[in-house]
Design a protein around this motif. Structure first.
Motif, PDB file in Angstrom:
ATOM      1  N   LYS A  98       0.895  -1.179   0.000  1.00 27.53           N
ATOM      2  CA  LYS A  98       0.000   0.000   0.000  1.00 27.53           C
ATOM      3  C   LYS A  98       0.910   1.199   0.000  1.00 27.53           C
ATOM      4  N   ASP A  99       1.355   1.576  -1.214  1.00 27.85           N
ATOM      5  CA  ASP A  99       2.400   2.590  -1.336  1.00 27.85           C
ATOM      6  C   ASP A  99       1.849   4.009  -1.191  1.00 27.85           C
ATOM      7  N   ARG A 100       2.534   4.774  -0.369  1.00 28.19           N
ATOM      8  CA  ARG A 100       2.217   6.203  -0.173  1.00 28.19           C
ATOM      9  C   ARG A 100       3.417   6.842   0.491  1.00 28.19           C
ATOM     10  N   LEU A 101       3.641   8.121   0.182  1.00 28.99           N
ATOM     11  CA  LEU A 101       4.709   8.810   0.907  1.00 28.99           C
ATOM     12  C   LEU A 101       4.374   8.813   2.395  1.00 28.99           C
ATOM     13  N   LEU A 102       5.405   8.764   3.217  1.00 30.46           N
ATOM     14  CA  LEU A 102       5.230   8.611   4.664  1.00 30.46           C
ATOM     15  C   LEU A 102       4.194   9.576   5.254  1.00 30.46           C
ATOM     16  N   MET A 103       4.266  10.844   4.805  1.00 32.94           N
ATOM     17  CA  MET A 103       3.382  11.847   5.416  1.00 32.94           C
ATOM     18  C   MET A 103       1.912  11.555   5.133  1.00 32.94           C
ATOM     19  N   ARG A 104       1.646  10.804   4.042  1.00 28.90           N
ATOM     20  CA  ARG A 104       0.236  10.489   3.708  1.00 28.90           C
ATOM     21  C   ARG A 104      -0.139   9.075   4.144  1.00 28.90           C
ATOM     22  N   MET A 105       0.843   8.316   4.630  1.00 23.73           N
ATOM     23  CA  MET A 105       0.576   6.921   4.994  1.00 23.73           C
ATOM     24  C   MET A 105      -0.216   6.873   6.297  1.00 23.73           C
ATOM     25  N   THR A 106      -1.308   6.124   6.294  1.00 27.07           N
ATOM     26  CA  THR A 106      -2.110   6.029   7.526  1.00 27.07           C
ATOM     27  C   THR A 106      -1.572   4.866   8.371  1.00 27.07           C
ATOM     28  N   PRO A 107      -1.864   4.907   9.669  1.00 21.62           N
ATOM     29  CA  PRO A 107      -1.476   3.763  10.499  1.00 21.62           C
ATOM     30  C   PRO A 107      -2.062   2.452   9.960  1.00 21.62           C
ATOM     31  N   ASP A 108      -3.257   2.507   9.364  1.00 23.93           N
ATOM     32  CA  ASP A 108      -3.844   1.285   8.790  1.00 23.93           C
ATOM     33  C   ASP A 108      -3.031   0.792   7.602  1.00 23.93           C
ATOM     34  N   ASP A 109      -2.553   1.743   6.756  1.00 20.32           N
ATOM     35  CA  ASP A 109      -1.707   1.341   5.615  1.00 20.32           C
ATOM     36  C   ASP A 109      -0.468   0.618   6.144  1.00 20.32           C
ATOM     37  N   PHE A 110       0.080   1.150   7.234  1.00 19.58           N
ATOM     38  CA  PHE A 110       1.296   0.548   7.807  1.00 19.58           C
ATOM     39  C   PHE A 110       0.987  -0.836   8.379  1.00 19.58           C
ATOM     40  N   ASP A 111      -0.054  -0.885   9.210  1.00 19.67           N
ATOM     41  CA  ASP A 111      -0.356  -2.141   9.914  1.00 19.67           C
ATOM     42  C   ASP A 111      -0.736  -3.269   8.954  1.00 19.67           C
ATOM     43  N   SER A 112      -1.546  -2.950   7.944  1.00 18.89           N
ATOM     44  CA  SER A 112      -2.015  -4.046   7.077  1.00 18.89           C
ATOM     45  C   SER A 112      -0.858  -4.643   6.284  1.00 18.89           C
ATOM     46  N   VAL A 113       0.086  -3.793   5.865  1.00 14.82           N
ATOM     47  CA  VAL A 113       1.240  -4.308   5.102  1.00 14.82           C
ATOM     48  C   VAL A 113       2.156  -5.127   6.021  1.00 14.82           C
ATOM     49  N   MET A 114       2.341  -4.633   7.254  1.00 10.87           N
ATOM     50  CA  MET A 114       3.137  -5.411   8.218  1.00 10.87           C
ATOM     51  C   MET A 114       2.440  -6.742   8.529  1.00 10.87           C
ATOM     52  N   ASP A 115       1.126  -6.694   8.659  1.00 10.27           N
ATOM     53  CA  ASP A 115       0.375  -7.895   9.059  1.00 10.27           C
ATOM     54  C   ASP A 115       0.519  -9.029   8.046  1.00 10.27           C
ATOM     55  N   VAL A 116       0.360  -8.724   6.769  1.00  9.50           N
ATOM     56  CA  VAL A 116       0.426  -9.804   5.769  1.00  9.50           C
ATOM     57  C   VAL A 116       1.879 -10.216   5.522  1.00  9.50           C
ATOM     58  N   ASN A 117       2.746  -9.231   5.256  1.00 11.45           N
ATOM     59  CA  ASN A 117       4.115  -9.559   4.839  1.00 11.45           C
ATOM     60  C   ASN A 117       4.976 -10.112   5.978  1.00 11.45           C
TER      61      ASN A 117
END
Ligand code: NAP
Length: 250
Positions: A98-117
């Motif tokens: 779920k690619d986005r520059l850090l400033m636009r990345m939501t905690p959900d974008d971060f968590d979901s990518v960490m969760d699967v990968n």
């Protein structure tokens, strides 16, 4: 084709409904392994992977489940062991971005990518390792990425997950080495699957300019490395990261 014989081996490939995972599953089956084809959302595509293997004389079965969920990961390993009587090889391939520059990345974008990968690979390792230790042999292959080694703008979540997979690989490799179980990571560069197809032509041209071999990798390039790491010839290789990127980060 490598000529490597994996007859009698039992493998589970996560995220094998399409892309790299589908080709890895087919290639392992071609080498003689019996393969559990895991998927989450793409049931029809996963069924086609199973049919393609069985139509070619190989053995495969469907293993549904979201690997980021503990019950599903545990069940995927359990189903494989119950179906074939054992498990020898786990390929932690399931991944999302779920690619986005850090400033636009939501905690959900971060968590979901960490969760699967990352969490998904941790959970599958957690439930497969007792079987591998007990039989004193086995192979785990974690699908990292060059991005986990070099970083990439717009992929802070994905890069963190893929770098985390490298740490997981090295730690688990040390834990299980004395039991003849190897744990390695692959770090593909840009491989021609949905993930690369989504890039604009302009972006693709810019990336190609930085690949010394002048081409994107194929899922087959990655699958051959998986088969090699599962072979007897790779029995003394553990805790390593094999980059498959046409020289991009050399
Ligand atoms: P892809 O074509 O998007 O396929 C991703 C696979 O992961 C699909 O089979 C998908 O299954 C599965 N998946 C996603 N979420 C899942 C979940 N929660 N549980 C179980 N399976 C799940 O991706 P790809 O390009 O083949 O990439 C495969 C792996 O290689 C990923 O880990 C990726 O990060 C890594 N990689 C890819 C590249 C590249 O250039 N393509 C480069 C470096 C590393 P469903 O559709 O059934 O959900």
């Amino acid at each position: 084709m490598s000529g490597i014989d994996l007859s009698g081996k039992i493998a589970l490939v996560t995220g094998a409904s399409r892309g790299i995972g589908a080709v890895v599953a087919c290639r392992l089956a071609e080498a003689g392994a019996k393969v559990g084809v895991n998927y989450h959302a793409s049931a029809d595509a996963a069924k086609m992977v199973v049919s393609s293997i069985t139509d070619s004389g190989g053995e495969a079965f469907l293993v549904g489940g979201d690997v980021s969920q503990e019950e599903a990961a545990e069940s995927a390993i359990k189903q494989t062991v119950e179906h074939w009587g054992n498990i020898d090889i786990l390929v932690n391939n399931a991944g999302i971005n779920k690619d986005r520059l850090l400033m636009r990345m939501t905690p959900d974008d971060f968590d979901s990518v960490m969760d699967v990968n990352l969490r998904g690979a941790f959970l599958c390792c957690k439930y497969v390792i007792p079987h591998l230790i007990k039989q004193r042999s086995g192979r785990v292959i974690n699908m990292s990425s060059v991005v986990g080694l070099s970083g990439n703008p717009g992929q802070a979540n994905y890069a963190a997950a893929k770098a985390g997979l490298i740490g997981l690989t090295k730690a688990v490799a040390r834990e299980v080495a004395s039991r003849n179980v190897t744990v390695n990571a692959l770090a593909p560069g840009y491989i021609t699957t949905g993930m690369v197809d989504e890039l604009t032509e302009d972006t693709q041209a810019k990336i190609l300019a930085n690949i010394p071999m002048g081409r994107f990798g194929t899922p087959e390039d990655v699958a051959e490395s998986v088969v090699f790491l599962c072979s007897d010839g790779a029995s003394y290789i553990t805790g390593q990261v094999l980059t498959i990127d046409g020289g991009m980060i050399a």
